[in-house]
Design an enzyme around this catalytic site. Structure first.
Site, PDB file in Angstrom:
ATOM      1  N   ARG A  19      77.244  79.205  76.267  1.00 48.25           N
ATOM      2  CA  ARG A  19      78.141  80.349  76.256  1.00 48.25           C
ATOM      3  C   ARG A  19      77.904  81.290  77.428  1.00 48.25           C
ATOM      4  O   ARG A  19      78.756  82.076  77.791  1.00 48.25           O
ATOM      5  CB  ARG A  19      77.911  81.149  74.961  1.00 48.25           C
ATOM      6  CG  ARG A  19      78.783  80.680  73.841  1.00 48.25           C
ATOM      7  CD  ARG A  19      78.736  81.639  72.734  1.00 48.25           C
ATOM      8  NE  ARG A  19      77.351  81.984  72.440  1.00 48.25           N
ATOM      9  CZ  ARG A  19      76.955  82.579  71.318  1.00 48.25           C
ATOM     10  NH1 ARG A  19      77.836  82.897  70.413  1.00 48.25           N
ATOM     11  NH2 ARG A  19      75.692  82.870  71.103  1.00 48.25           N
ATOM     12  N   LYS A  58      67.739  66.616  64.222  1.00 47.76           N
ATOM     13  CA  LYS A  58      67.379  67.329  63.019  1.00 47.76           C
ATOM     14  C   LYS A  58      67.293  68.834  63.286  1.00 47.76           C
ATOM     15  O   LYS A  58      67.080  69.187  64.438  1.00 47.76           O
ATOM     16  CB  LYS A  58      66.052  66.826  62.482  1.00 47.76           C
ATOM     17  CG  LYS A  58      64.859  67.078  63.422  1.00 47.76           C
ATOM     18  CD  LYS A  58      63.589  66.692  62.753  1.00 47.76           C
ATOM     19  CE  LYS A  58      62.868  67.867  62.188  1.00 47.76           C
ATOM     20  NZ  LYS A  58      62.119  68.653  63.142  1.00 47.76           N
ATOM     21  N   ASP A  95      60.516  69.662  57.780  1.00 53.30           N
ATOM     22  CA  ASP A  95      60.335  69.586  59.230  1.00 53.30           C
ATOM     23  C   ASP A  95      59.753  68.237  59.676  1.00 53.30           C
ATOM     24  O   ASP A  95      60.114  67.725  60.733  1.00 53.30           O
ATOM     25  CB  ASP A  95      59.395  70.730  59.665  1.00 53.30           C
ATOM     26  CG  ASP A  95      59.307  70.884  61.165  1.00 53.30           C
ATOM     27  OD1 ASP A  95      60.359  70.926  61.816  1.00 53.30           O
ATOM     28  OD2 ASP A  95      58.175  70.951  61.705  1.00 53.30           O
ATOM     29  N   LYS A 128      50.181  71.823  60.351  1.00 53.49           N
ATOM     30  CA  LYS A 128      49.974  72.609  61.580  1.00 53.49           C
ATOM     31  C   LYS A 128      48.587  73.222  61.499  1.00 53.49           C
ATOM     32  O   LYS A 128      48.052  73.431  60.408  1.00 53.49           O
ATOM     33  CB  LYS A 128      51.001  73.736  61.657  1.00 53.49           C
ATOM     34  CG  LYS A 128      52.432  73.242  61.561  1.00 53.49           C
ATOM     35  CD  LYS A 128      53.148  73.390  62.865  1.00 53.49           C
ATOM     36  CE  LYS A 128      54.575  72.935  62.766  1.00 53.49           C
ATOM     37  NZ  LYS A 128      54.964  72.035  63.852  1.00 53.49           N
ATOM     38  N   HIS A 168      60.420  62.326  60.343  1.00 54.20           N
ATOM     39  CA  HIS A 168      59.457  61.548  61.134  1.00 54.20           C
ATOM     40  C   HIS A 168      58.564  60.659  60.254  1.00 54.20           C
ATOM     41  O   HIS A 168      58.408  59.464  60.509  1.00 54.20           O
ATOM     42  CB  HIS A 168      58.555  62.468  61.958  1.00 54.20           C
ATOM     43  CG  HIS A 168      59.301  63.441  62.820  1.00 54.20           C
ATOM     44  ND1 HIS A 168      60.463  63.121  63.464  1.00 54.20           N
ATOM     45  CD2 HIS A 168      59.043  64.733  63.155  1.00 54.20           C
ATOM     46  CE1 HIS A 168      60.886  64.169  64.161  1.00 54.20           C
ATOM     47  NE2 HIS A 168      60.049  65.163  63.987  1.00 54.20           N
ATOM     48  N   GLU A 207      48.825  68.308  63.769  1.00 56.00           N
ATOM     49  CA  GLU A 207      49.073  69.131  64.952  1.00 56.00           C
ATOM     50  C   GLU A 207      48.060  70.258  64.987  1.00 56.00           C
ATOM     51  O   GLU A 207      47.702  70.805  63.941  1.00 56.00           O
ATOM     52  CB  GLU A 207      50.472  69.742  64.884  1.00 56.00           C
ATOM     53  CG  GLU A 207      51.575  68.717  64.930  1.00 56.00           C
ATOM     54  CD  GLU A 207      52.933  69.394  64.969  1.00 56.00           C
ATOM     55  OE1 GLU A 207      53.448  69.593  66.065  1.00 56.00           O
ATOM     56  OE2 GLU A 207      53.449  69.750  63.895  1.00 56.00           O
ATOM     57  N   LYS A 262      58.974  57.067  70.327  1.00 53.65           N
ATOM     58  CA  LYS A 262      57.591  57.040  70.820  1.00 53.65           C
ATOM     59  C   LYS A 262      57.153  55.594  71.043  1.00 53.65           C
ATOM     60  O   LYS A 262      57.454  54.717  70.240  1.00 53.65           O
ATOM     61  CB  LYS A 262      56.650  57.735  69.824  1.00 53.65           C
ATOM     62  CG  LYS A 262      56.812  59.255  69.829  1.00 53.65           C
ATOM     63  CD  LYS A 262      55.776  59.921  68.965  1.00 53.65           C
ATOM     64  CE  LYS A 262      56.087  61.385  68.754  1.00 53.65           C
ATOM     65  NZ  LYS A 262      55.568  62.257  69.800  1.00 53.65           N
ATOM     66  N   HIS A 270      62.963  61.824  67.181  1.00 51.86           N
ATOM     67  CA  HIS A 270      62.259  61.485  68.427  1.00 51.86           C
ATOM     68  C   HIS A 270      61.009  60.646  68.165  1.00 51.86           C
ATOM     69  O   HIS A 270      60.524  59.982  69.071  1.00 51.86           O
ATOM     70  CB  HIS A 270      61.963  62.731  69.266  1.00 51.86           C
ATOM     71  CG  HIS A 270      60.799  63.552  68.813  1.00 51.86           C
ATOM     72  ND1 HIS A 270      60.886  64.467  67.805  1.00 51.86           N
ATOM     73  CD2 HIS A 270      59.516  63.595  69.241  1.00 51.86           C
ATOM     74  CE1 HIS A 270      59.694  65.036  67.647  1.00 51.86           C
ATOM     75  NE2 HIS A 270      58.840  64.538  68.496  1.00 51.86           N
TER      76      HIS A 270
HETATM   77  C1  BG6 Z   1      59.448  68.405  65.570  1.00 51.75           C
HETATM   78  C2  BG6 Z   1      59.063  69.466  64.583  1.00 51.75           C
HETATM   79  O1  BG6 Z   1      60.461  67.590  65.044  1.00 51.75           O
HETATM   80  O2  BG6 Z   1      58.311  67.595  65.846  1.00 51.75           O
HETATM   81  C3  BG6 Z   1      57.933  70.313  65.124  1.00 51.75           C
HETATM   82  O3  BG6 Z   1      60.192  70.290  64.331  1.00 51.75           O
HETATM   83  C4  BG6 Z   1      56.775  69.436  65.539  1.00 51.75           C
HETATM   84  O4  BG6 Z   1      57.510  71.272  64.166  1.00 51.75           O
HETATM   85  C5  BG6 Z   1      57.237  68.310  66.436  1.00 51.75           C
HETATM   86  O5  BG6 Z   1      55.832  70.262  66.216  1.00 51.75           O
HETATM   87  C6  BG6 Z   1      56.113  67.321  66.688  1.00 51.75           C
HETATM   88  O6  BG6 Z   1      56.502  66.412  67.672  1.00 51.75           O
HETATM   89  P1  BG6 Z   1      55.444  65.700  68.601  1.00 51.75           P
HETATM   90  O7  BG6 Z   1      56.250  64.749  69.408  1.00 51.75           O
HETATM   91  O8  BG6 Z   1      54.791  66.779  69.419  1.00 51.75           O
HETATM   92  O9  BG6 Z   1      54.471  65.050  67.688  1.00 51.75           O
END
Ligand code: BG6
Length: 491
Positions: free
Chosen positions: A51, A150, A237, A341, A242, A218, A184, A180
């Site tokens: 925008r 997502k 999330d 996390k 994933h 993480e 990987k 994603h």
């Molecule tokens: C995302 C989540 O889909 O994946 C995040 O929304 C997360 O919260 C991330 O940190 C982790 O991805 P990766 O590739 O760093 O493991």
């Protein structure tokens, strides 16, 4: 050794949210790498849309910033950057204003015969509206695709509504839903390991596998994403998408081929075979946690509630679950899943724990016989370890040791490991949907997750606290130890 690059056909990629975080951090750097490797050919164009009323130069400065921040210096040769930047342009489009749409149409119409992809790197609440505009403006050609990410809904109903709104404009085979994790390197390697080796498949079942562990840990906290994250939590999330996708790749039957629907049909069967978690067993097979202040990799870090500035939030930043796949192959084999996390380190792995030998012939002086484990490490150092028992070398009688056959991909192959987005965006252009989620998969995952979320809400408990820098609440250890097993530690 260099990897093989197969150039894709000329394309136009339109990135909505073209100045946003995802575009800057992932999409532009990924396209740069593909361009640098010679995979993006001819005058393929990348058209950023948002925008904001930016001049072309202002946008290009922004794209340059993305490259400077997210592409390592040694990979930014000035000539290559210059040629890449030439592919980029910018159109200001407001979803409530026709003007920008006509400008976009005029631009795209100059190449109406090439692959055209719309990447919606925007909030999902805008997906429906943008698709409608794309349709109404007449931007959809035979070779058009749309890419979304997502969160695809926050429960089954909202996911259906979102899928419906996109489905009004695009056919299912034109819709590329990115997870994603499927892009990987090691996740795809899981398919290579299982289906390109004769070794594992005969023992890939309940007769030989004791249990499976999937950990996605993480070390980062939620930081500035707090307001979004608080509406989501670890289950929505990470688990709904994933982690369930990883589980599917471990548990699925061999697909007939790598064709998109052959693979997705098998994953869908796994999702539909997940045993529902009920109000009766929920507290025995699920654990929720929320981090408090503690230690991060670089020193003291605040707790989740301090970061969020909301003392009342019950959002889980950690989840551990015991899942079961109710079919012949997996009956009685628990799948222990955990993600969180602010755990001690960033490390994601899949552990296939095999059953013990039926009878040990060794006397007690030799030491115990530990079980074989196959550990597929997704990140940070991608690789595969197969834990075996061997004889401790040297004289002194038979002593047994548990050691890994260890293959680190970085050491074994001197190839830069591409970011997941590089592969996935090129797959969109090729029209290869194998690594993308089909509508029914997303909805089946919500069908399993929804009741767990409602049970948590109904019981009203807060998640258990864990100190930042630890492996989650003690209850997560109890979840697996109750069954006489332990979370895998790689030493
Ligand atoms: C995302 C989540 O889909 O994946 C995040 O929304 C997360 O919260 C991330 O940190 C982790 O991805 P990766 O590739 O760093 O493991």
């Amino acid at each position: 050794m260099s990897s093989q690059i197969i150039p894709v056909a000329e394309f136009d990629l339109v990135v909505f949210g073209g100045t946003g975080d995802l575009a800057q951090r992932k999409i532009i750097p990924a396209l740069y790498h593909r361009h640098r490797d010679g995979q993006v050919v001819g005058d393929s164009r990348i058209i950023a849309v948002s925008r904001r009323p930016l001049t072309p130069d202002e946008y290009l400065a922004k794209a340059n910033e993305a490259l400077e921040e997210f592409v390592p210096k040694e990979e930014r040769e000035p000539e290559v950057v210059k040629a890449f930047i030439k592919r980029l342009s910018y159109v200001a489009v407001d979803v409530t204003d026709d003007a920008g749409w006509q400008e976009l149409k005029a631009k795209l119409d100059t190449h109406s015969d090439r692959v055209r992809a719309f990447y919606l790197a925007v909030a999902p609440s805008l997906f429906g509206q943008i698709c409608e505009y794309i349709g109404n403006t007449g931007l959809i050609t035979e070779k058009t695709r749309v890419v979304i990410e997502k969160p695809i809904g926050k429960d089954l109903n909202s996911a259906k509504a979102l899928n419906d709104s996109i489905g009004k404009v695009f056919r299912e085979e034109q819709i590329f839903r990115i997870d994603h994790y499927l892009g990987k390197e090691t996740v795809q390697n899981l398919m290579a390991l299982r289906f390109a080796n004769a070794l594992f498949e005969p023992i890939w079942n309940a007769a030989h596998i004791d249990h499976v562990q999937i950990t996605v840990a993480e070390s980062i906290g939620v930081g500035s994403r707090g307001p979004y994250y608080d509406t989501s939590g670890a289950m929505r999330d990470m688990v709904q998408n994933h982690i369930l996708q990883l589980l599917c790749l471990v548990a699925m039957e061999p697909p007939m081929s790598m064709a998109a629907d052959a693979v997705r049909d098998e994953k869908l069967k796994v999702l539909r075979s997940l045993e529902p978690i009920t109000a009766e067993n929920n507290d025995k097979v699920t654990v929720r946690g929320q981090y408090t202040s503690g230690a991060g990799p670089e020193g003291a870090v605040p707790g989740y509630l301090d970061e969020l500035e909301d003392e009342a939030s019950k959002t889980a930043t950690f989840v551990a679950l015991k899942a079961s796949v109710a079919n012949w192959r997996w009956a009685g084999v628990p799948f222990y899943l955990r993600t969180g996390k602010r755990l001690p380190q960033r490390s994601s792995e899949i552990v296939i724990a095999f059953r013990p030998v039926p009878h040990s012939i060794f006397d007690t002086g030799a030491g115990g016989v530990a079980e074989n484990r196959l550990v597929i490490r997704l990140q940070p150092d991608e690789g595969v370890k197969l834990w075996l028992m061997i004889k401790d070398p040297g004289p002194g009688g038979m002593r047994l040791r548990h050691v890994p056959l260890d293959m680190s991909f970085a050491e074994a192959f001197e190839v830069r490991s591409p970011d997941a987005y590089e592969r996935l965006i090129m797959d969109v252009i090729r029209g290869n949907a194998t690594l993308f989620m089909r509508r029914d998969e997303v909805e089946a995952a919500w069908e399993w997750v929804d009741p767990i979320l409602s049970q948590w809400e109904d019981n009203g408990d807060s998640p258990k606290k864990y100190t930042a820098g630890t492996w989650g609440p003690a209850a997560s250890v109890a979840l697996i130890e109750r069954d006489g097993r332990t979370w895998h530690e790689d030493d």
